[in-house]
Design an enzyme around this catalytic site. Structure first.
Site, PDB file in Angstrom:
ATOM      1  N   HIS A   1      13.995 -19.885  -5.549  1.00 25.78           N
ATOM      2  CA  HIS A   1      13.161 -19.751  -6.750  1.00 25.78           C
ATOM      3  C   HIS A   1      12.343 -18.464  -6.665  1.00 25.78           C
ATOM      4  O   HIS A   1      11.248 -18.434  -6.102  1.00 25.78           O
ATOM      5  CB  HIS A   1      12.233 -20.955  -6.873  1.00 25.78           C
ATOM      6  CG  HIS A   1      11.557 -21.072  -8.202  1.00 25.78           C
ATOM      7  ND1 HIS A   1      11.373 -22.268  -8.846  1.00 25.78           N
ATOM      8  CD2 HIS A   1      11.013 -20.139  -9.034  1.00 25.78           C
ATOM      9  CE1 HIS A   1      10.746 -22.078  -9.993  1.00 25.78           C
ATOM     10  NE2 HIS A   1      10.514 -20.775 -10.116  1.00 25.78           N
TER      11      HIS A   1
ATOM     12  N   HIS B   1      11.378 -14.625  -8.981  1.00 25.10           N
ATOM     13  CA  HIS B   1      11.427 -13.855 -10.224  1.00 25.10           C
ATOM     14  C   HIS B   1      11.572 -12.384  -9.832  1.00 25.10           C
ATOM     15  O   HIS B   1      10.632 -11.792  -9.291  1.00 25.10           O
ATOM     16  CB  HIS B   1      10.157 -14.069 -11.047  1.00 25.10           C
ATOM     17  CG  HIS B   1       9.954 -15.494 -11.465  1.00 25.10           C
ATOM     18  ND1 HIS B   1      10.402 -15.987 -12.675  1.00 25.10           N
ATOM     19  CD2 HIS B   1       9.367 -16.541 -10.824  1.00 25.10           C
ATOM     20  CE1 HIS B   1      10.097 -17.275 -12.761  1.00 25.10           C
ATOM     21  NE2 HIS B   1       9.471 -17.634 -11.646  1.00 25.10           N
TER      22      HIS B   1
ATOM     23  N   ASN C   1      13.994 -15.846 -16.799  1.00 23.58           N
ATOM     24  CA  ASN C   1      13.011 -15.393 -17.795  1.00 23.58           C
ATOM     25  C   ASN C   1      12.800 -13.885 -17.715  1.00 23.58           C
ATOM     26  O   ASN C   1      11.693 -13.385 -17.525  1.00 23.58           O
ATOM     27  CB  ASN C   1      11.686 -16.151 -17.663  1.00 23.58           C
ATOM     28  CG  ASN C   1      11.065 -16.046 -16.283  1.00 23.58           C
ATOM     29  OD1 ASN C   1      11.740 -15.745 -15.304  1.00 23.58           O
ATOM     30  ND2 ASN C   1       9.767 -16.300 -16.194  1.00 23.58           N
TER      31      ASN C   1
ATOM     32  N   ASP D   1      12.851 -22.135 -16.573  1.00 22.51           N
ATOM     33  CA  ASP D   1      11.646 -21.971 -15.760  1.00 22.51           C
ATOM     34  C   ASP D   1      10.697 -20.931 -16.350  1.00 22.51           C
ATOM     35  O   ASP D   1      11.103 -19.899 -16.855  1.00 22.51           O
ATOM     36  CB  ASP D   1      12.010 -21.556 -14.337  1.00 22.51           C
ATOM     37  CG  ASP D   1      10.789 -21.517 -13.449  1.00 22.51           C
ATOM     38  OD1 ASP D   1      10.211 -22.585 -13.188  1.00 22.51           O
ATOM     39  OD2 ASP D   1      10.381 -20.411 -13.045  1.00 22.51           O
TER      40      ASP D   1
ATOM     41  N   HIS E   1      11.250 -27.249 -14.921  1.00 21.96           N
ATOM     42  CA  HIS E   1       9.852 -26.817 -14.879  1.00 21.96           C
ATOM     43  C   HIS E   1       9.070 -27.941 -15.550  1.00 21.96           C
ATOM     44  O   HIS E   1       9.001 -28.024 -16.775  1.00 21.96           O
ATOM     45  CB  HIS E   1       9.689 -25.492 -15.624  1.00 21.96           C
ATOM     46  CG  HIS E   1       8.271 -25.045 -15.787  1.00 21.96           C
ATOM     47  ND1 HIS E   1       7.755 -23.953 -15.120  1.00 21.96           N
ATOM     48  CD2 HIS E   1       7.241 -25.530 -16.543  1.00 21.96           C
ATOM     49  CE1 HIS E   1       6.482 -23.795 -15.460  1.00 21.96           C
ATOM     50  NE2 HIS E   1       6.148 -24.741 -16.324  1.00 21.96           N
TER      51      HIS E   1
ATOM     52  N   HIS F   1       8.778 -26.445  -8.074  1.00 24.77           N
ATOM     53  CA  HIS F   1       7.359 -26.288  -7.718  1.00 24.77           C
ATOM     54  C   HIS F   1       6.521 -27.562  -7.888  1.00 24.77           C
ATOM     55  O   HIS F   1       5.558 -27.612  -8.668  1.00 24.77           O
ATOM     56  CB  HIS F   1       6.720 -25.114  -8.468  1.00 24.77           C
ATOM     57  CG  HIS F   1       7.106 -24.951  -9.907  1.00 24.77           C
ATOM     58  ND1 HIS F   1       6.957 -25.947 -10.847  1.00 24.77           N
ATOM     59  CD2 HIS F   1       7.618 -23.881 -10.570  1.00 24.77           C
ATOM     60  CE1 HIS F   1       7.358 -25.495 -12.020  1.00 24.77           C
ATOM     61  NE2 HIS F   1       7.771 -24.248 -11.877  1.00 24.77           N
TER      62      HIS F   1
ATOM     63  N   ASN G   1       0.870 -21.333 -12.143  1.00 23.42           N
ATOM     64  CA  ASN G   1       1.290 -22.506 -12.909  1.00 23.42           C
ATOM     65  C   ASN G   1       2.570 -23.087 -12.310  1.00 23.42           C
ATOM     66  O   ASN G   1       3.555 -22.377 -12.202  1.00 23.42           O
ATOM     67  CB  ASN G   1       1.532 -22.130 -14.369  1.00 23.42           C
ATOM     68  CG  ASN G   1       1.795 -23.346 -15.238  1.00 23.42           C
ATOM     69  OD1 ASN G   1       1.233 -24.408 -15.017  1.00 23.42           O
ATOM     70  ND2 ASN G   1       2.662 -23.193 -16.227  1.00 23.42           N
TER      71      ASN G   1
ATOM     72  N   ASP H   1       8.617 -19.303  -5.345  1.00 19.37           N
ATOM     73  CA  ASP H   1       8.249 -19.013  -6.736  1.00 19.37           C
ATOM     74  C   ASP H   1       7.615 -17.626  -6.811  1.00 19.37           C
ATOM     75  O   ASP H   1       6.602 -17.414  -7.500  1.00 19.37           O
ATOM     76  CB  ASP H   1       7.314 -20.077  -7.312  1.00 19.37           C
ATOM     77  CG  ASP H   1       7.235 -20.025  -8.838  1.00 19.37           C
ATOM     78  OD1 ASP H   1       7.957 -19.209  -9.445  1.00 19.37           O
ATOM     79  OD2 ASP H   1       6.439 -20.785  -9.421  1.00 19.37           O
TER      80      ASP H   1
ATOM     81  N   HIS I   1       3.370  -9.551 -10.495  1.00 24.15           N
ATOM     82  CA  HIS I   1       2.669  -9.049 -11.675  1.00 24.15           C
ATOM     83  C   HIS I   1       1.967  -7.751 -11.306  1.00 24.15           C
ATOM     84  O   HIS I   1       1.583  -7.543 -10.147  1.00 24.15           O
ATOM     85  CB  HIS I   1       1.631 -10.055 -12.183  1.00 24.15           C
ATOM     86  CG  HIS I   1       2.221 -11.304 -12.758  1.00 24.15           C
ATOM     87  ND1 HIS I   1       2.972 -11.305 -13.913  1.00 24.15           N
ATOM     88  CD2 HIS I   1       2.173 -12.600 -12.339  1.00 24.15           C
ATOM     89  CE1 HIS I   1       3.368 -12.538 -14.178  1.00 24.15           C
ATOM     90  NE2 HIS I   1       2.902 -13.342 -13.240  1.00 24.15           N
TER      91      HIS I   1
END
EC number: 3.5.2.3
Length: 439
Positions: free
Chosen positions: A73, A75, A107, A165, A192, A245, A291, A318, A322
């Protein structure tokens, strides 16, 4: 490390603790890598002196050799948000953390809801990746929760699972259809678990701390209501469901009960859910904003119990990069997410030191278990195959310093924390993808 005239990717590790849960192996042994091929694992490997001269001989006493770690998991943000992370930087962060495979969420911009995006991700991984990239496709077109994506097309192009997700599949009928459709292609559906009506406007865990801070809270029920729904749908359809998660005691309990009934469900949690509690937000530090939110002490203990008894199958990071602008702002407007690829291993090993998990259990959570969930022949040490393994020191002391991370982003709440346990070398596809050893 004795280097001598060693040829590229010829290594002899002496007296390593070799842990491979898929083979029920936990023993001290020598490990031989010849031209990048994992050739032998046995108590004592003797090589003639003329041949030995072509090997780097490493005293691996008190160190571990384990299958290459799998993070199911992450991103990677590419395509579309390369200012946060790229496939190149994300996979470099992965190998620095000991991972040889990462499953990337859909995403992106555009959303990975079709063969073209999946193929693009895999092509970029071949060109610039440092480890295996496993694309996860979207459940719904555009992540809009209205109509199903083409699961057959996604699987045919290389997707290993499907999920929306980052947001839930709020429509229960759509989720039912997704499970039924995915079953035809033997794809797990990753949930999710969040009821958007209950979590709307929430900034942190609902409880005494949120009340004290005057922040709108997200109740545990927001997760648990959706976990209950998805478990019921998995039981109805017989399709493979994976809960992402997991953060609450109630979710752990329901998943355990469903497993006891034979529901085909698996689950993961992330290091921040068994390490941090919501009182960390007393300083309004947005690095702790995530989250689902960081919960209370009782939930942390329940997560640990769930890991120990097998209710929770895997630990995933996860990893959610950012930019500093997106995090260094008012709490209400700050982005949710924590990076984890370069900080997860020592946090997982802390569960071993505190005797929550055995070494074999801990390794399984990040190797053979994720591989099993995704239906992949990974997560084990395969002889006569290109080496895919991690050489680590479980007691390596260091201070987590996100300024040295390979990730493009720095949103790590564990920055400055003294810790123990680090990957020293990561082998992927028969090559040393990362090394902290002196040349």
């Amino acid at each position: 490390m004795k280097k001598g005239k060693a040829d590229p990717c010829n290594y002899l590790f002496r007296r390593a603790r070799v842990i491979d849960p898929a083979r029920d192996l936990d023993a001290v042994a020598d490990v031989l890598v010849v031209d990048g091929i994992l050739t032998d694992i046995k108590p004592n490997i003797d090589l003639p002196s003329d041949r030995l001269a072509h090997f780097a001989v490493i005293d691996a006493s008190e160190k571990w050799i384990v299958p290459g770690l799998i993070d199911m998991h992450v991103h990677l943000r590419e395509p579309g948000e390369e200012y946060k992370e790229t496939i190149a930087t994300g996979t470099m962060a992965a190998v620095a953390g000991g991972y040889t495979a990462v499953a990337c969420m859909p995403n992106t911009k555009p959303v990975n809801d079709c063969a073209a995006v999946t193929e693009y991700i895999l092509e970029r991984a071949r060109e610039q990746g440092h480890c295996r990239v496993l694309p996860v496709g979207a459940v719904s077109s555009g992540l809009e929760g209205r109509s199903l994506a083409e699961f057959g097309e996604l699987k045919g192009s290389g997707a290993v699972a499907v999920t929306d997700d980052g947001r839930p599949v709020a429509n229960s009928m759509l989720m039912r259809r997704a499970l039924e459709y995915a079953k035809n292609f033997d794809l797990p559906v990753i949930s999710h678990a969040e009821d958007p009506a209950l979590s709307e406007g929430g900034l942190m865990n609902e409880g005494p701390t949120s009340t004290l801070l005057g922040l709108h809270g997200i109740p545990k029920a927001a997760e648990e209501v959706m976990v209950a729904r998805d478990l019921a749908l998995a039981e109805l359809t017989g399709a493979r469901l994976h809960i992402a998660h997991v953060s609450t005691a109630g979710a752990v309990r329901m998943i355990g009960e469903a497993k006891s009934r034979g529901v085909p469900v698996t689950a993961e949690t992330a290091p921040h859910y068994f390490t941090l509690t919501d009182d960390r937000l007393m300083t309004f530090d947005t690095l702790y904003k995530v989250n689902p939110p960081i919960r209370g002490p009782a939930d942390v203990e329940a997560i640990k119990r769930g890991l120990a008894d097998g209710t929770i199958d895997a630990v995933a990071t996860d990893h959610a990069p950012h930019s500093s602008i997106e995090k260094d702002t008012e709490f209400e407007y700050a982005a949710n997410g924590i990076i984890g690829l370069e900080s997860a291993l020592p946090l997982i090993l802390e569960l071993v030191r505190e005797k929550t998990l055995t070494p074999s259990q801990a390794v399984a959570k990040v190797s053979c278990n994720p591989a099993r969930i995704l239906g992949l022949p990974l997560g084990t040490l395969l002889l006569n195959q290109r080496a895919c393994m991690t050489y680590l020191d479980p007691e390596f002391y260091f201070v987590l310093d996100c300024t040295t991370f390979r990730s493009k982003s720095r949103n790590c709440p564990f920055h400055g924390q003294p810790t123990r346990g680090r990957a020293l070398m990561t082998f992927f596809n028969g090559k040393v993808a990362f090394s902290r050893l002196s040349k």
